[in-house]
Enzyme design. Structure first.
Site, short mmCIF file in Angstrom:
data_model
loop_
_atom_site.label_atom_id
_atom_site.label_comp_id
_atom_site.label_asym_id
_atom_site.label_seq_id
_atom_site.Cartn_x
_atom_site.Cartn_y
_atom_site.Cartn_z
N LYS A 9 0.84 -1.20 0.00
CA LYS A 9 0.00 0.00 0.00
C LYS A 9 0.87 1.24 0.00
CE LYS A 9 -2.48 1.07 3.74
NZ LYS A 9 -3.60 1.25 4.70
N SER A 25 -4.63 3.83 -16.78
CA SER A 25 -3.63 3.45 -15.79
C SER A 25 -3.42 4.54 -14.75
CB SER A 25 -2.29 3.11 -16.43
OG SER A 25 -1.72 4.26 -17.00
N TYR A 58 -4.20 -0.14 -13.43
CA TYR A 58 -2.90 -0.79 -13.36
C TYR A 58 -1.81 0.27 -13.34
CZ TYR A 58 -2.75 0.21 -18.36
OH TYR A 58 -2.77 0.85 -19.58
#
Length: 116
Positions: A9, A25, A58
């Site tokens: 994270k 993205s 992503y």
């Protein structure tokens, strides 16, 4: 049985750009990707602190040391420059392995997005 857990994270970084006319993205400073043990092309969840939006995209690498956090393509509609977000990577593991797993969590400077 496999379960999905938080693997890494990037906690509370500021959005520095939103580029709607891009294929998609999130561009992340390469220093942050390395520190969080995330890789290019990894699926991540984005949580926007300002508006409560949660979505997936992503990763792509941004310039190392620049502090860049840019949402690209349709994801750009879910944020505004200056919003604070959390970027979460997940992984699959067995229940037994998950009991001892420790995720990599980094806390960059919230104003500069750099590691102090």
């Amino acid at each position: 049985m496999m379960i999905e857990i938080v693997r890494s994270k990037i906690h509370r970084v500021k959005v520095t750009g939103a580029e709607l006319n891009y294929i998609g993205s999130i561009t992340i400073d390469e220093d942050l990707l390395d520190a969080a043990q995330m890789i290019i092309g990894e699926k991540v969840s984005i949580v926007n602190i300002q508006n409560g939006e949660r979505f997936e995209t992503y990763t792509i690498a941004g310039k190392r040391g620049a502090g860049e956090i840019t949402l690209n393509g349709p994801a750009a509609r879910r944020v505004q420059v200056g919003d604070t977000i959390i970027i979460i990577g997940y992984g699959l593991t067995t229940l037994e392995e998950a009991k001892n797993f420790k995720p990599t969590i980094i806390f960059p400077n919230e104003e500069t997005n750099r590691l102090d």
